[in-house]
Design a protein around this motif. Sequence first.
Motif, short mmCIF file in Angstrom:
data_model
loop_
_atom_site.label_atom_id
_atom_site.label_comp_id
_atom_site.label_asym_id
_atom_site.label_seq_id
_atom_site.Cartn_x
_atom_site.Cartn_y
_atom_site.Cartn_z
N THR A 142 28.33 -58.35 -55.15
CA THR A 142 29.05 -57.83 -56.53
C THR A 142 30.24 -56.65 -55.95
O THR A 142 29.60 -55.76 -55.40
N GLY A 143 31.37 -56.82 -56.49
CA GLY A 143 32.24 -55.79 -56.11
C GLY A 143 33.69 -56.27 -55.74
O GLY A 143 34.02 -57.61 -56.11
N THR A 144 34.42 -55.44 -55.11
CA THR A 144 35.74 -56.03 -54.79
C THR A 144 36.12 -55.56 -53.44
O THR A 144 35.61 -54.58 -52.81
N LYS A 145 36.91 -56.39 -52.69
CA LYS A 145 37.22 -56.02 -51.36
C LYS A 145 38.94 -56.58 -51.30
O LYS A 145 39.36 -57.41 -51.94
N GLY A 146 39.36 -55.65 -50.41
CA GLY A 146 40.97 -56.29 -50.33
C GLY A 146 41.80 -55.13 -49.33
O GLY A 146 41.16 -54.22 -49.00
N PRO A 147 42.98 -55.64 -49.14
CA PRO A 147 43.57 -56.99 -49.20
C PRO A 147 43.29 -58.03 -48.37
O PRO A 147 42.84 -57.83 -47.53
#
Length: 352
Positions: A142-147
């Motif tokens: 769960t979460g965000t990564k990027g770009p």
Amino acid sequence: MDFTPTAEQKALRDAVRDLLGRREPSTAVGRPRLDPELWGALAEMGVLSLAWEVADDDEPAAGAVEVSLAAAELGRAHAVTPYAESVTAAHVLAATEEGRAVREDLGTGEAVVIPVLTEPNRAWGAPPTVTAKESGDGWELTGTKGPVAYPEAATHVVVTADQGVFLVASPTVEGSVLVLDATPATLLTDDPALLVHAVAQGTLAACAEQLGALEQALAMTVDYLKSRKQFGVPLMSFQTLTQRAAVMYTHQELARSAVQYAALVLADATAADDGVDVAATVARAKAVVGKAATLVGEEAVQLHGGIAVTQEYAVGHLLSRLVTLEHLYGDTRSQLSRLGRSIADHDVVRVL
């Protein structure tokens, strides 16, 4: 330490050069997109599996040197591909049986595996914010990564989280950000040394690609100075311009030496190697190559003049690719910062 390529390495270099020479260099602008036809051709030639290729006696038949030779040709031909990213992914995938199965699909071109190791709007090296928790026989992230590079083509992503490095199939990417919401994942490794080793291998490939691109930019600049006339004489007749070209050549050769040395070091290194600080070796190479790429790319545009920034001319596209690769796995400033932290045990530091 012998920097001379073997006959097999020269044959590999020439084969990749011949393959790329039969296609038009990319002139697309905006976010890089993967060319499936080119990717398939590289897979068919075996370029995508160089990072783990073995001979009949189960001994490594290829490695960092061969990867760097192939990557340099990609840079020289301005072939925009996630080759450096795939090298990193291949070394992480080697940690588990399931990962090795995906790696085989990567080698045949059926899978495109993109490492997503950065945090949105944060510098390289920031601690991962994605949380991982066990769920049955697997894990959920769960979460965000990027770009995320090449989001349209990515069949899998390799993600760093608080519990280790994970493999996610069929990723959900919004814009350029990987969105994870209790997303099923497979744990590849919780060993930081393995990730450091994999990133070092991918960084070397990026450096080699930069080397090929800056070599091509310099070659085009020299040809332009020889052929373009001003006041009835070739531009090479003006001493100031030839001196600037000479400075570009000096930086090119420094970059070449740095890449070759790093490739030979990594060819003998493993993830558990305590005798050689592989990460520091690659950081030094990326700092040298990054400085050379910036100087050569910008000088090439300036010496060409306005034609260099047109969509039809390759020099501007080469500079764009050099800038993109500069930021992959940390730019020059972050590499120098990393190296600076390693000299804390010195009483005196002589900068000059």
